[in-house]
Design a protein around this motif. Structure first.
Motif, PDB file in Angstrom:
ATOM      1  N   MET A  40       0.826  -1.203   0.000  1.00  0.00           N
ATOM      2  CA  MET A  40       0.000   0.000   0.000  1.00  0.00           C
ATOM      3  C   MET A  40       0.869   1.266   0.000  1.00  0.00           C
ATOM      4  O   MET A  40       0.532   2.269  -0.633  1.00  0.00           O
ATOM      5  CB  MET A  40      -0.938   0.007   1.213  1.00  0.00           C
ATOM      6  N   LYS A  41       2.007   1.190   0.722  1.00  0.00           N
ATOM      7  CA  LYS A  41       2.913   2.348   0.745  1.00  0.00           C
ATOM      8  C   LYS A  41       3.497   2.594  -0.636  1.00  0.00           C
ATOM      9  O   LYS A  41       3.650   3.753  -1.059  1.00  0.00           O
ATOM     10  CB  LYS A  41       4.043   2.066   1.754  1.00  0.00           C
ATOM     11  N   ARG A  42       3.801   1.522  -1.365  1.00  0.00           N
ATOM     12  CA  ARG A  42       4.331   1.690  -2.723  1.00  0.00           C
ATOM     13  C   ARG A  42       3.292   2.336  -3.636  1.00  0.00           C
ATOM     14  O   ARG A  42       3.643   3.137  -4.518  1.00  0.00           O
ATOM     15  CB  ARG A  42       4.784   0.347  -3.288  1.00  0.00           C
ATOM     16  N   LEU A  43       2.020   2.005  -3.426  1.00  0.00           N
ATOM     17  CA  LEU A  43       0.980   2.656  -4.210  1.00  0.00           C
ATOM     18  C   LEU A  43       0.887   4.142  -3.863  1.00  0.00           C
ATOM     19  O   LEU A  43       0.703   4.986  -4.753  1.00  0.00           O
ATOM     20  CB  LEU A  43      -0.371   1.984  -3.962  1.00  0.00           C
ATOM     21  N   ASP A  44       1.034   4.463  -2.569  1.00  0.00           N
ATOM     22  CA  ASP A  44       1.075   5.875  -2.151  1.00  0.00           C
ATOM     23  C   ASP A  44       2.165   6.619  -2.918  1.00  0.00           C
ATOM     24  O   ASP A  44       1.947   7.715  -3.465  1.00  0.00           O
ATOM     25  CB  ASP A  44       1.368   5.990  -0.651  1.00  0.00           C
ATOM     26  N   ASP A  45       3.344   6.005  -2.949  1.00  0.00           N
ATOM     27  CA  ASP A  45       4.494   6.643  -3.576  1.00  0.00           C
ATOM     28  C   ASP A  45       4.340   6.725  -5.089  1.00  0.00           C
ATOM     29  O   ASP A  45       4.728   7.717  -5.721  1.00  0.00           O
ATOM     30  CB  ASP A  45       5.774   5.871  -3.233  1.00  0.00           C
ATOM     31  N   THR A  46       3.767   5.686  -5.688  1.00  0.00           N
ATOM     32  CA  THR A  46       3.613   5.653  -7.141  1.00  0.00           C
ATOM     33  C   THR A  46       2.704   6.768  -7.640  1.00  0.00           C
ATOM     34  O   THR A  46       3.005   7.435  -8.634  1.00  0.00           O
ATOM     35  CB  THR A  46       3.040   4.293  -7.593  1.00  0.00           C
ATOM     36  N   PHE A  47       1.602   6.987  -6.930  1.00  0.00           N
ATOM     37  CA  PHE A  47       0.620   7.959  -7.409  1.00  0.00           C
ATOM     38  C   PHE A  47       0.654   9.285  -6.657  1.00  0.00           C
ATOM     39  O   PHE A  47      -0.036  10.230  -7.044  1.00  0.00           O
ATOM     40  CB  PHE A  47      -0.781   7.355  -7.313  1.00  0.00           C
TER      41      PHE A  47
END
Length: 290
Positions: A40-47
């Motif tokens: 979920m943190k990677r999705l935060d960072d991606t978008f």
């Protein structure tokens, strides 16, 4: 620089949306909570947008994440469809669903359709029956998940929502003004004793109209203005409408919309399917309250 979305991460986002908690979502995917949180943190960072928001003891998807998941489901479904077509992948599992007759309406049908589109490798079977019959069938091991309408919230039930019951009659009908009041509900319907008790308590002179058959028979009789019937608000039935009686008819108690998930090998799928039902029920409840 071209970046690629990780389908496994989208599956995790889908699980969080259905379970409303990172821990439970991780358990359903057989992974650790920390691993899912990192996804979920990677999705935060991606978008550059927050994906999860705290709500009570659980979490909910942000508005952005909700929109992302709509497209993400398509990606997951396409991935699975490609594997199924070109790799000869057989169905991953089977989910047996029981739905109470009152709630086989458009929204629930759409929930079933959405689940099938998102899970093309899952064999889905649907059975329609009365709530009490569904519970008995589940005890016999015939269902993995059932949706019921009940006047209680017993242990083991997943409570989706409360639904207000209402008196329904023919569109622009007059049967509700007749005395004795003609009742068009099957005596075997769970709503029948509730309606009868309400009428007796209010001192109504009423009578059961002549009829024989399943649920649809009684609704046809009501739509023909031969009597009135009881249904949860929010259910659209051709030829029927909620009677605007202005208090002339006695009030009816609410009913619970409950889901039961059996302890079977398909338990994770059943829990996933429950999320689709929850969205459908919430949409209907919101429409009924409007």
């Amino acid at each position: 620089m071209i970046r690629n979305l990780d389908i496994a991460t989208i599956r995790s986002l889908q699980a969080v949306a259905e379970y409303g908690a990172v821990t439970r979502a991780a358990e359903s995917l057989n992974m650790t909570q920390s691993a899912l949180s990192m996804q979920m943190k990677r999705l935060d960072d991606t978008f550059g947008q927050p994906i999860l928001l705290k709500q009570g003891r659980g979490v909910v998807l942000s508005d952005f994440a909700t929109e992302l998941l709509i497209e993400g489901r398509k990606l997951v479904a396409l991935n699975d469809a490609i594997l199924s077509r070109f790799a000869g992948v057989r169905p991953e599992g089977r989910l047996r669903v029981g739905l109470t007759s009152d709630w086989l309406f458009n929204k629930v049908a759409q929930a079933v359709r959405d689940f099938r589109q998102d899970n093309p490798r899952i064999e889905l079977t649907i059975n329609d029956a009365r709530s009490r019959d569904l519970r008995a069938q589940m005890k016999r091991g015939e269902h993995d998940v059932i949706l019921t309408t009940e006047f209680e919230a017993p242990p083991g039930a997943i409570h989706l929502a409360k639904a207000d019951l209402a008196w329904f009659g023919a569109v622009a009908g007059h049967a509700w003004t007749e005395r004795p009041l003609p009742l068009a509900n099957s005596p075997s319907c769970a709503y029948y004793p509730i309606g009868v008790a309400a009428l007796n308590k209010a001192g109504f002179d009423w009578q059961q109209i002549a009829g024989d058959g399943g649920t649809e028979t009684w609704r046809v009789l009501a739509a023909a203005d031969l009597g009135i019937t009881i249904l949860p608000r929010g259910i659209t039935q051709t030829g029927l409408e909620v009677i605007d009686h202005g208090g002339a008819l006695p009030p009816l108690p609410p009913t619970w919309l409950n889901v039961y998930v059996a302890d079977t090998p398909a338990r994770r799928l059943a829990a996933d399917f429950t999320g689709y039902l929850r969205r459908a029920v919430c949409e209907v409840a919101a429409a009924a309250a409007a």
